[in-house]
Scaffold this active site. Structure first.
Site, PDB file in Angstrom:
ATOM      1  N   GLU A 171       0.828  -1.191  -0.119  1.00  0.00           N
ATOM      2  CA  GLU A 171       0.222  -0.159  -0.180  1.00  0.00           C
ATOM      3  C   GLU A 171       0.966   1.255  -0.027  1.00  0.00           C
ATOM      4  OE1 GLU A 171      -2.776  -0.566   3.305  1.00  0.00           O
ATOM      5  OE2 GLU A 171      -4.237  -1.769   1.790  1.00  0.00           O
ATOM      6  N   PRO A 193       3.723   6.707   6.813  1.00  0.00           N
ATOM      7  CA  PRO A 193       3.052   6.100   7.970  1.00  0.00           C
ATOM      8  C   PRO A 193       1.859   5.032   7.745  1.00  0.00           C
ATOM      9  CG  PRO A 193       2.493   8.365   7.921  1.00  0.00           C
ATOM     10  CD  PRO A 193       3.596   8.335   6.745  1.00  0.00           C
ATOM     11  N   HIS A 415     -15.332 -10.005   6.169  1.00  0.00           N
ATOM     12  CA  HIS A 415     -14.708 -10.751   7.181  1.00  0.00           C
ATOM     13  C   HIS A 415     -13.229 -10.015   7.361  1.00  0.00           C
ATOM     14  CE1 HIS A 415     -16.945 -14.936   6.314  1.00  0.00           C
ATOM     15  NE2 HIS A 415     -17.616 -14.116   6.968  1.00  0.00           N
ATOM     16  N   HIS A 484      -8.588  -8.066   0.551  1.00  0.00           N
ATOM     17  CA  HIS A 484      -7.962  -7.145   0.697  1.00  0.00           C
ATOM     18  C   HIS A 484      -6.799  -7.313   1.802  1.00  0.00           C
ATOM     19  CE1 HIS A 484     -10.767  -3.774  -0.606  1.00  0.00           C
ATOM     20  NE2 HIS A 484     -11.134  -4.730  -0.973  1.00  0.00           N
ATOM     21  N   GLU A 503      -7.518  -6.457  -3.343  1.00  0.00           N
ATOM     22  CA  GLU A 503      -7.226  -4.856  -3.162  1.00  0.00           C
ATOM     23  C   GLU A 503      -5.588  -4.859  -3.447  1.00  0.00           C
ATOM     24  OE1 GLU A 503      -7.435  -1.360   0.297  1.00  0.00           O
ATOM     25  OE2 GLU A 503      -6.904  -3.488   0.799  1.00  0.00           O
ATOM     26  N   GLU A 509      -9.396   4.192  -0.483  1.00  0.00           N
ATOM     27  CA  GLU A 509      -9.540   4.811   1.129  1.00  0.00           C
ATOM     28  C   GLU A 509      -8.654   5.517   1.389  1.00  0.00           C
ATOM     29  OE1 GLU A 509      -9.067   1.192   3.445  1.00  0.00           O
ATOM     30  OE2 GLU A 509      -7.734   0.317   2.284  1.00  0.00           O
TER      31      GLU A 509
END
Length: 703
Positions: A171, A193, A415, A484, A503, A509
């Site tokens: 990410e 971060p 989940h 994800h 993802e 997001e």
């Protein structure tokens, strides 16, 4: 004399077998050379259009504790074959896929140990795949990998689109730089971060890795069919421009426990002098096994909305039912707890989403925060975090099941494991049975935080097997999976077509944290999406999150770029991620999201340059409808859309959704224009794109 000639021929044959074998692609533009050097080490090299793409590069492994599985080899035999087939995927950007390659299988045997190792090479017109095969043999059965020696000796300082190698996350924002500049930048990037988790101890980057040479050669390096193996990152020798495999270890430093009779994932390179070929390549998916699911009729590409974005806007909605954090699954009676009044996944609110989905033609509603455990979702220190079969008191499973069914809408279950994977596997069969009994056709899994088992990383061999196990087990219950925070995909959606999306990258997001840049979505199709579709969750119309009160973030795109992402960010699982109220404010723009397909007969990459722009057209599955999406980075541009992909001698109506004259991602992002016009296959549309902007077009035949 005849004996001498015979001996000479045998000698020449021996030299050929020992010192080099060649393989060419079907179109003869790629040429691979394999040889074993004097020390018995296998090497390969690769040319594209007579240009050296990969110079001599080492192959093999080091076994634990320090056994060579990369030297003292000789060639025992070589097998050649070719294949040219067409297969039909369950879903995808095209209804048919050509699988055409030439293959060379090299059988190696180690002089002292007698250990055997096979290397299988496949050359397609657009690239190379090769894997290691570990034959069943007398003197080698189980072994532990200490390191993999596979290298990619590029020999040039390529422009590179990279994220740091991190064993627990994909990410990071993508950085664009030369290979030689990565070491100067990587430490600062690792400080991010919102992403930094478990960085590689070496100078290394993640795959899929996108590269471009100064003379216009595009290369993408990744892997295919990742099963029972640790995910590969790439160590960088920045002086010699050599990339080499760095397998994700466990926390003991072991990088794989292997039994002979198995194979490694394919190491892949997609190569072209046209960036569009990188996006249109099927090399990764072709290297995966055919579907293991015989009856796939229940697997449906899905367009959905959900109780999700409201948790990120700063408006106060929460996953948790109560503010009491002293909860224990199976012991705490939630009916005795005081509700916090901010719980998003309540029956009445979910009904509102079901109503909106039904009224606007959506297939499903995702609901996050429906189940017990969110109050104390402590990662790593707590093992039994959630129940996956018991709902909060204000979420009526049976009532919502009946309500959704009456509206012809499915509910997508969530989940989140908070990476307590051992506990999730304990509950998995009960959880899937619960889903099956209550009409849930799809699950979104999540793996936030460090892992339990505590010796593992997200991308280690153990976790790779877990993700595959979930997909396999879900298929038995006719459940589709959207994972994800999982390891990046490697084309396994061919083998498990119920693994409908992932993802595994920096998605929408992060916009709520001011975490994405305008060029982000012009890079992801060349990096993360090379391995498979992404649940990016586009469709955010209200980009100024300060309107919700507690969030100062601003989206990095215009409104019409959000529409274009439904085409350029391919997925058979597409979310309209914004709040219902925002779609009601802009019903004319929302019409495109309602109309756009999620499954396709054909895709056309019209123009592409990583980090700059992408324009793609797609034909809807079994419909005479076409959709076009175009996006750009922070720079404005004008593009010409050539509609020659349309059938000839027909007239169509095109609805164009484009940036307004004063639009840009950081000024007037909601400024847009919608126009209609008649078009034919010989029409060329000139459209201006705002900074951080894009446009979308829907095309239908005139009745």
């Amino acid at each position: 004399m005849k004996k001498n000639i015979l001996c000479f021929c045998i000698s020449i044959l021996s030299v050929i077998i020992t010192n080099g074998q060649e393989l060419t692609s079907p179109n003869n533009q790629l040429k691979l050379n394999f040889k074993v050097e004097a020390e018995g080490t296998p090497y390969y090299s690769l040319n594209y259009k007579d240009k050296a793409i990969v110079k001599e590069s080492q192959l093999g492994f080091v076994l634990k504790p320090s056994y060579s599985y990369f030297s003292e080899f000789k060639v025992e035999g070589v097998d050649y074959s070719t294949s040219n087939k067409i297969w039909k995927p369950v879903w995808g950007p095209n209804k048919e896929i050509v699988d055409h390659y030439n293959e060379m299988l090299v059988h190696l045997i180690q002089n002292k140990t007698g250990w055997k190792l096979d290397i299988r090479f496949r050359l397609f017109d657009d690239g190379l795949g090769f894997r290691y095969e570990f034959p069943v043999q007398k003197d080698l059965r189980h072994f532990t990998i200490s390191s993999e020696k596979t290298s990619f000796n590029l020999g040039k300082d390529y422009k590179t689109f990279w994220i740091p190698a991190d064993y627990d996350t994909n990410e990071f924002p993508v950085t664009t730089s030369k290979l030689s500049e990565i070491s100067k930048l990587i430490d600062e990037v690792r400080k991010e971060p919102l992403a930094a988790k478990a960085p590689s101890a070496t100078l290394a980057v993640q795959t899929p890795l996108m590269l471009k040479s100064q003379d216009g050669i595009y290369i993408n390096i990744h892997e295919a069919a990742l099963t029972n193996f640790a995910a590969m990152t790439l160590n960088l020798d920045e002086k010699n421009f050599i990339l080499s495999s760095n397998l994700t270890p466990d926390k003991n430093g072991d990088r794989g426990f292997i039994q002979t009779g198995s194979v490694s994932p394919w190491r892949t390179m997609i190569i072209s002098n046209d960036a569009r070929d990188i996006l249109s390549s099927n090399l990764i998916v072709n290297l995966n096994e055919p579907s293991k699911i015989e009856d796939t009729s229940w697997i449906k590409p899905t367009k959905y909305i959900g109780v999700w974005w409201e948790y990120f806007t700063g408006g106060g909605s929460t996953w948790a039912y109560s503010d009491d954090q002293d909860v224990r699954i199976g012991q705490t009676d939630y009916k005795t707890l005081k509700p916090n009044g901010r719980h998003g996944a309540n029956t009445q609110h979910v009904k509102e989403y079901i109503d909106f989905a039904s009224e606007n033609g959506f297939d499903a509603v995702l609901v996050e925060g429906w189940n017990e455990g969110w109050e104390d979702n402590q990662a790593y220190r707590k093992e039994h975090i959630y129940s996956f079969t018991k709902a909060y008191p204000d979420f009526d499973v049976k009532e919502l099941q009946a309500y959704a069914k009456a509206k012809n809408v499915k509910i997508i279950m969530h989940h989140e494991t908070t990476s307590s994977v051992v506990d999730y596997e304990k509950q998995l069969k009960d959880a899937f049975q619960f889903m099956h009994d209550n009409g849930y056709a799809a699950v979104k899994t999540g793996y936030v935080g460090p892992m339990i088992p505590r010796s593992e990383y997200h991308d280690s061999q153990w976790m790779v097997n877990h993700y595959n196990y979930v997909a396999e087990m879900a298929a038995k219950y006719h459940i589709m999976v959207d994972s994800h925070e999982a390891v990046r995909p490697t084309g396994l959606y061919r083998t498990y077509p119920n693994w409908i999306a992932q993802e595994s990258a920096r998605g929408t997001e992060f916009e709520s944290f001011n975490g994405n840049r305008p060029d982000h979505t012009t890079i992801l199709p060349f990096t993360r999406l090379i391995g498979g579709p992404m649940d990016y969750t586009p469709g955010i119309f209200e980009g100024d999150l300060s309107v919700y009160g507690n969030n100062k973030a601003q989206l990095s795109s215009t409104l019409t770029k959000q529409l274009a992402l439904y085409i350029t960010m391919y997925s058979p699982l597409q979310m309209a991620a914004d709040l219902i109220d925002n779609y009601k404010k802009y019903p004319d723009a929302f019409q495109f999201i309602k109309d756009v397909a999620v499954d396709w007969d054909a895709s056309y990459i019209l123009e592409a340059e990583p980090g700059d722009y992408i324009t793609i057209a797609r034909k809807a599955k079994n419909k005479e409808e076409w959709f076009v999406g175009s996006i750009t980075d922070e720079n404005p541009r004008e593009t010409t859309v050539d509609l020659s992909f349309l059938p000839k001698n027909q007239k169509f109506e095109a609805i164009v959704y484009k940036d307004g004259k004063d639009a840009s991602w950081n000024h007037h992002p909601k400024s847009y224009e919608i126009s209609r016009q008649y078009v034919k296959s010989n029409t060329k549309l000139k459209i201006k794109v705002a900074p951080g902007g894009g446009f979308a077009i829907s095309i239908k035949p005139l009745k």
